[in-house]
Design a protein around this motif. Structure first.
Motif, PDB file in Angstrom:
ATOM      1  N   GLY A 102       0.643  46.729  16.144  1.00 64.29           N
ATOM      2  CA  GLY A 102       0.132  45.735  15.200  1.00 64.29           C
ATOM      3  C   GLY A 102       0.745  45.925  13.827  1.00 64.29           C
ATOM      4  N   ALA A 119      -0.184  47.829  11.286  1.00 63.13           N
ATOM      5  CA  ALA A 119      -0.042  49.216  10.819  1.00 63.13           C
ATOM      6  C   ALA A 119       1.202  49.836  11.437  1.00 63.13           C
ATOM      7  CB  ALA A 119      -1.282  50.020  11.197  1.00 63.13           C
ATOM      8  N   GLU A 135      -0.074  46.550  23.587  1.00 61.73           N
ATOM      9  CA  GLU A 135      -0.819  45.824  24.620  1.00 61.73           C
ATOM     10  C   GLU A 135      -0.403  44.347  24.649  1.00 61.73           C
ATOM     11  OE1 GLU A 135      -5.486  46.202  25.067  1.00 61.73           O
ATOM     12  OE2 GLU A 135      -4.868  44.812  23.488  1.00 61.73           O
ATOM     13  N   GLU A 136      -0.010  43.822  23.474  1.00 58.48           N
ATOM     14  CA  GLU A 136       0.420  42.423  23.418  1.00 58.48           C
ATOM     15  C   GLU A 136       1.886  42.339  23.847  1.00 58.48           C
ATOM     16  OE1 GLU A 136      -1.086  40.039  20.024  1.00 58.48           O
ATOM     17  OE2 GLU A 136      -1.707  41.952  19.197  1.00 58.48           O
ATOM     18  N   ARG A 190      -0.168  39.375  11.463  1.00 54.74           N
ATOM     19  CA  ARG A 190      -1.439  38.831  11.968  1.00 54.74           C
ATOM     20  C   ARG A 190      -2.126  37.947  10.914  1.00 54.74           C
ATOM     21  NH1 ARG A 190      -3.420  40.635  16.415  1.00 54.74           N
ATOM     22  NH2 ARG A 190      -2.278  42.594  16.326  1.00 54.74           N
ATOM     23  N   VAL A 243      -2.354  51.823  26.473  1.00 61.78           N
ATOM     24  CA  VAL A 243      -2.526  53.263  26.666  1.00 61.78           C
ATOM     25  C   VAL A 243      -4.001  53.527  26.944  1.00 61.78           C
ATOM     26  CG1 VAL A 243      -2.411  55.511  25.520  1.00 61.78           C
ATOM     27  CG2 VAL A 243      -0.541  53.862  25.239  1.00 61.78           C
ATOM     28  N   GLY A 249      -6.080  49.224  15.905  1.00 61.66           N
ATOM     29  CA  GLY A 249      -6.686  48.097  15.195  1.00 61.66           C
ATOM     30  C   GLY A 249      -8.145  47.856  15.542  1.00 61.66           C
ATOM     31  N   ARG A 275      -7.894  36.530  17.088  1.00 58.59           N
ATOM     32  CA  ARG A 275      -7.334  37.827  16.699  1.00 58.59           C
ATOM     33  C   ARG A 275      -5.831  37.928  16.967  1.00 58.59           C
ATOM     34  NH1 ARG A 275      -8.617  42.141  13.404  1.00 58.59           N
ATOM     35  NH2 ARG A 275      -6.964  43.618  13.779  1.00 58.59           N
ATOM     36  N   LEU A 325     -12.146  35.321   7.970  1.00 57.67           N
ATOM     37  CA  LEU A 325     -11.517  34.803   9.188  1.00 57.67           C
ATOM     38  C   LEU A 325     -12.114  33.477   9.613  1.00 57.67           C
ATOM     39  CD1 LEU A 325     -11.016  37.755  11.642  1.00 57.67           C
ATOM     40  CD2 LEU A 325      -9.549  36.832   9.879  1.00 57.67           C
ATOM     41  N   GLU A 340      -6.855  49.746  11.028  1.00 60.82           N
ATOM     42  CA  GLU A 340      -8.261  49.346  11.164  1.00 60.82           C
ATOM     43  C   GLU A 340      -9.056  50.205  12.142  1.00 60.82           C
ATOM     44  OE1 GLU A 340      -8.882  45.193  11.985  1.00 60.82           O
ATOM     45  OE2 GLU A 340      -8.358  44.624   9.952  1.00 60.82           O
ATOM     46  N   ILE A 343      -8.496  45.248   5.709  1.00 60.70           N
ATOM     47  CA  ILE A 343      -7.420  44.416   5.137  1.00 60.70           C
ATOM     48  C   ILE A 343      -6.174  45.291   4.970  1.00 60.70           C
ATOM     49  CG2 ILE A 343      -8.817  42.659   3.984  1.00 60.70           C
ATOM     50  CD1 ILE A 343      -8.671  44.290   1.434  1.00 60.70           C
ATOM     51  N   VAL A 344      -5.021  44.648   4.744  1.00 57.13           N
ATOM     52  CA  VAL A 344      -3.787  45.425   4.847  1.00 57.13           C
ATOM     53  C   VAL A 344      -3.411  46.323   3.648  1.00 57.13           C
ATOM     54  CG1 VAL A 344      -2.694  44.028   6.639  1.00 57.13           C
ATOM     55  CG2 VAL A 344      -2.316  43.447   4.257  1.00 57.13           C
ATOM     56  N   LYS A 386      -6.833  33.110   1.420  1.00 51.97           N
ATOM     57  CA  LYS A 386      -5.600  32.350   1.223  1.00 51.97           C
ATOM     58  C   LYS A 386      -5.675  30.940   1.799  1.00 51.97           C
ATOM     59  CE  LYS A 386      -3.795  34.507   5.312  1.00 51.97           C
ATOM     60  NZ  LYS A 386      -5.118  35.044   5.627  1.00 51.97           N
TER      61      LYS A 386
HETATM   62  C1  LIG Z   1      -6.621  35.593  11.422  1.00 49.24           C
HETATM   63  C2  LIG Z   1      -6.576  36.822  10.559  1.00 49.24           C
HETATM   64  C3  LIG Z   1      -6.348  36.690   9.191  1.00 49.24           C
HETATM   65  C4  LIG Z   1      -6.287  37.825   8.391  1.00 49.24           C
HETATM   66  N1  LIG Z   1      -6.057  37.656   7.049  1.00 49.24           N
HETATM   67  C5  LIG Z   1      -5.938  38.746   6.268  1.00 49.24           C
HETATM   68  C6  LIG Z   1      -5.601  38.618   4.883  1.00 49.24           C
HETATM   69  O1  LIG Z   1      -5.473  37.518   4.347  1.00 49.24           O
HETATM   70  N2  LIG Z   1      -5.420  39.737   4.154  1.00 49.24           N
HETATM   71  C7  LIG Z   1      -5.537  40.978   4.707  1.00 49.24           C
HETATM   72  O2  LIG Z   1      -5.308  41.964   4.015  1.00 49.24           O
HETATM   73  N3  LIG Z   1      -5.872  41.139   6.013  1.00 49.24           N
HETATM   74  C8  LIG Z   1      -6.073  40.064   6.796  1.00 49.24           C
HETATM   75  N4  LIG Z   1      -6.400  40.217   8.125  1.00 49.24           N
HETATM   76  C9  LIG Z   1      -6.621  41.585   8.654  1.00 49.24           C
HETATM   77  C10 LIG Z   1      -5.302  42.240   9.049  1.00 49.24           C
HETATM   78  O3  LIG Z   1      -4.629  41.427   9.972  1.00 49.24           O
HETATM   79  C11 LIG Z   1      -5.587  43.599   9.660  1.00 49.24           C
HETATM   80  O4  LIG Z   1      -6.149  44.412   8.646  1.00 49.24           O
HETATM   81  C12 LIG Z   1      -4.362  44.291  10.225  1.00 49.24           C
HETATM   82  O5  LIG Z   1      -3.772  43.518  11.226  1.00 49.24           O
HETATM   83  C13 LIG Z   1      -4.757  45.647  10.813  1.00 49.24           C
HETATM   84  O6  LIG Z   1      -3.615  46.258  11.334  1.00 49.24           O
HETATM   85  P1  LIG Z   1      -3.743  47.282  12.567  1.00 49.24           P
HETATM   86  O7  LIG Z   1      -2.363  47.605  12.989  1.00 49.24           O
HETATM   87  O8  LIG Z   1      -4.682  48.353  12.218  1.00 49.24           O
HETATM   88  O9  LIG Z   1      -4.440  46.431  13.712  1.00 49.24           O
HETATM   89  P2  LIG Z   1      -3.799  45.182  14.526  1.00 49.24           P
HETATM   90  O10 LIG Z   1      -2.888  44.410  13.652  1.00 49.24           O
HETATM   91  O11 LIG Z   1      -4.955  44.505  15.154  1.00 49.24           O
HETATM   92  O12 LIG Z   1      -2.941  45.874  15.646  1.00 49.24           O
HETATM   93  C14 LIG Z   1      -3.473  46.681  16.655  1.00 49.24           C
HETATM   94  C15 LIG Z   1      -2.608  46.482  17.890  1.00 49.24           C
HETATM   95  O13 LIG Z   1      -2.892  47.512  18.811  1.00 49.24           O
HETATM   96  C16 LIG Z   1      -2.953  46.957  20.126  1.00 49.24           C
HETATM   97  N5  LIG Z   1      -3.740  47.867  20.967  1.00 49.24           N
HETATM   98  C17 LIG Z   1      -5.061  48.118  20.911  1.00 49.24           C
HETATM   99  N6  LIG Z   1      -5.405  49.058  21.806  1.00 49.24           N
HETATM  100  C18 LIG Z   1      -4.265  49.399  22.454  1.00 49.24           C
HETATM  101  C19 LIG Z   1      -3.969  50.316  23.491  1.00 49.24           C
HETATM  102  N7  LIG Z   1      -4.908  51.091  24.026  1.00 49.24           N
HETATM  103  N8  LIG Z   1      -2.693  50.408  23.931  1.00 49.24           N
HETATM  104  C20 LIG Z   1      -1.695  49.646  23.379  1.00 49.24           C
HETATM  105  N9  LIG Z   1      -1.926  48.756  22.382  1.00 49.24           N
HETATM  106  C21 LIG Z   1      -3.192  48.645  21.924  1.00 49.24           C
HETATM  107  C22 LIG Z   1      -3.610  45.615  19.896  1.00 49.24           C
HETATM  108  O14 LIG Z   1      -3.376  44.751  20.994  1.00 49.24           O
HETATM  109  C23 LIG Z   1      -2.894  45.165  18.608  1.00 49.24           C
HETATM  110  O15 LIG Z   1      -1.691  44.513  18.922  1.00 49.24           O
HETATM  111  C24 LIG Z   1      -6.483  39.115   8.958  1.00 49.24           C
HETATM  112  C25 LIG Z   1      -6.738  39.239  10.333  1.00 49.24           C
HETATM  113  C26 LIG Z   1      -6.805  38.115  11.132  1.00 49.24           C
HETATM  114  C27 LIG Z   1      -7.096  38.259  12.604  1.00 49.24           C
END
Ligand SMILES: Cc1cc2nc3c(=O)[nH]c(=O)nc-3n(C[C@H](O)[C@H](O)[C@H](O)COP(=O)(O)OP(=O)(O)OC[C@H]3O[C@@H](n4cnc5c(N)ncnc54)[C@H](O)[C@@H]3O)c2cc1C
Length: 470
Positions: free
Chosen positions: A11, A13, A37-38, A45, A81, A109, A135, A161, A282, A293-294, A327
């Protein structure tokens, strides 16, 4: 010999961590494998609303498959995983394959939270047609394929959201009602008064709003036909988007015996208590806080990249100050720090301009900015965020600060992109260097590639420069 680094979750991060690692020359020290996973390469995102609006996954992809191949990163899409075994330095995928790794980063995430609802599934237990979460790219493509103009949609959740989903569906020609359990919209980011201003702005977009009311279930057998409210009322709905919050995905950590509280517990190095296992994004909980948030996640990525590559072994993550911007076009909302006075000595300034739909609030503690809310006005947010971030003592004329923006010397070069801290002078000089389209300007400066809320300002600067050239 190179160490084997596994990143679990592809994702935002993961994407940022890869950038930070390779900026520090990580390719020489690690063989990196990314498990996602995706099925997509890493994407932004935050920009998912564009897919709801008809955009393609490519438009928001930040790392196409070539990106991984070009750097020698092994990318395993469509691979979940299941668990890690830190003692044997192995991870196990959900299809049972064991993969050796020396260091693992969990970046899984969050998952959408689905409130307890009656009649959520079909009689065979499968999800009812017309009920969606918001999501992933796949979720948005499914919603987009199902949505028909003039249909009725209910969005459950009036936070960041939910409002974004509501606006996108309304733009597609659906009649949208937002149902929000708390008493006012965006209750995590704004106070009650701010919530009323947000509501008026959202209603002006043609979206109906019901606050202070719980949805208890659905009507319809094979597909959703309505949403039942606690009052007994049924809102007709061909389509429902559930955007009632998220929960950290801690399943891998739990299955691996790694300490979990609300999120995966990490220290200032983003390390879990399990040797060689780190977590960020997250799914991680630092000092009792799980960020959603990011901007905080970007800070975590820098620290972890410094630690893993040895670029700065003393790097430590100390937590982040929160700054949120909505936004959605037509509704400017910015919020930072606390949203209500918490101590008797806290000083509060509020300015209401009912006709213009502008609400401003500043909370000052010990002469410094402890929190601010801006609704209906986007220009002052960046400068307030700077005062908040730096923790500088505020000037005496706080009302001017609240109403007209930064009074500091840096005001002559305001920060346009708060996600990547890009100032106006950098953008203007990139435009002068020939980056006169939004994609080219963003590629050159990174501005606009985070939450995307500054893209309007970038377009204005391009336009301004074109006009001055005539
Ligand atoms: C529609 C939307 C709008 C948003 N708008 C904002 C915004 O304006 N500003 C802001 O700061 N934040 C925003 N966010 C939040 C932001 O997208 C998240 O904070 C950020 O994506 C978190 O990153 P992450 O990598 O921790 O999680 P994610 O981006 O969710 O990535 C996690 C990834 O891990 C994968 N995964 C999970 N478990 C496993 C596993 N066991 N094996 C393999 N893969 C796995 C998931 O499928 C996913 O692809 C928004 C979120 C959404 C959904």
């Amino acid at each position: 010999m190179k160490k084997r680094l596994a990143i679990i979750g592809n994702g935002m991060a993961c994407g940022r961590l890869l950038d930070e690692l390779y900026r520090r020359g990580a390719g020489a020290a690690f063989d990196v494998t990314v498990f996602g996973e995706e099925s997509h390469g890493c994407y932004n995102r935050i920009l998912l609303g564009r897919i709801l609006g008809g955009g393609t996954a490519e438009e928001i992809t930040t790392k196409p498959r070539d990106w991984y191949a070009d750097r020698g990163v092994t990318f395993r899409p469509d691979t979940t995983v299941a668990k890690l075994d830190p003692s044997s330095r192995t991870l196990v995928t959900s299809d049972g394959a064991a993969v050796p790794c020396d260091v693992a980063v969990i970046a899984t995430g969050s998952a959408p939270f689905i409130p307890p609802l009656d009649n959520l599934t079909k009689p065979d237990g499968c999800p009812k047609a017309g009920a969606f979460v918001f999501r992933t790219v796949d979720d948005c493509q499914r919603i987009r394929a199902y949505a028909r103009p003039a249909s009725s949609a209910v969005v459950m959740g009036g936070g960041l959201l939910g409002l974004e989903a509501a606006k996108s569906l309304s733009d597609l020609g659906l009649r949208v009602t937002v149902v929000h359990l708390p008493e006012w919209l965006m209750n995590l980011q704004v106070d009650r008064m701010g919530g009323e201003f947000v509501r008026k702005a959202v209603e002006k977009l043609g979206i109906f709003v019901r606050t202070g009311v719980a949805a208890t279930g659905f009507t319809g057998v094979e597909k959703v036909e309505g949403v039942v409210l606690k009052t007994g009322e049924v809102l007709p709905a061909d389509l429902v988007v559930m955007a009632a919050g998220v929960r950290p995905r801690v399943d891998v950590a739990r299955a691996s015996g790694i300490a979990v509280n609300r999120g995966i517990v990490v220290n200032d190095l983003m390390a879990t208590a399990s040797p060689g296992v780190f977590a960020l994004g997250e799914c991680a909980e630092h000092n009792g806080v799980v960020y959603g948030i990011v901007p905080p996640i970007w800070e975590q990525c820098e620290v972890l990249a410094d630690v893993l590559t040895g670029a700065n072994p003393l790097a430590r993550y100390k937590g982040s100050k929160l700054y949120t911007k909505l936004k959605v076009a037509g509704v400017d909302v910015a919020s930072m720090g606390i949203i209500d006075a918490k101590q008797d000595s806290d000083e509060v300034l509020q300015v209401l301009e009912e006709r213009r739909g502008i609400y401003r609030k500043l909370i000052v503690r010990d002469g410094k900015l402890a929190g601010a809310i801006l609704v209906g006005e986007g220009d002052t947010a960046a400068s307030l965020a700077r005062w908040f971030d730096r923790g500088d003592s505020l000037p005496a004329n706080r009302l001017d600060l609240l109403c007209s923006g930064d009074l500091s010397p840096a005001a002559s070069d305001p920060e346009i992109c708060n996600c990547h801290h890009v100032c106006q002078s950098t953008i203007v000089s990139a435009i002068a260097d020939g980056h006169t389209t939004l994609p080219s300007l963003s590629a050159a400066t990174q501005a606009g590639t985070g939450c995307g809320s500054c893209r309007g300002q970038l377009a204005n600067l391009i336009l301004k420069s074109a006009k001055s050239a005539v």
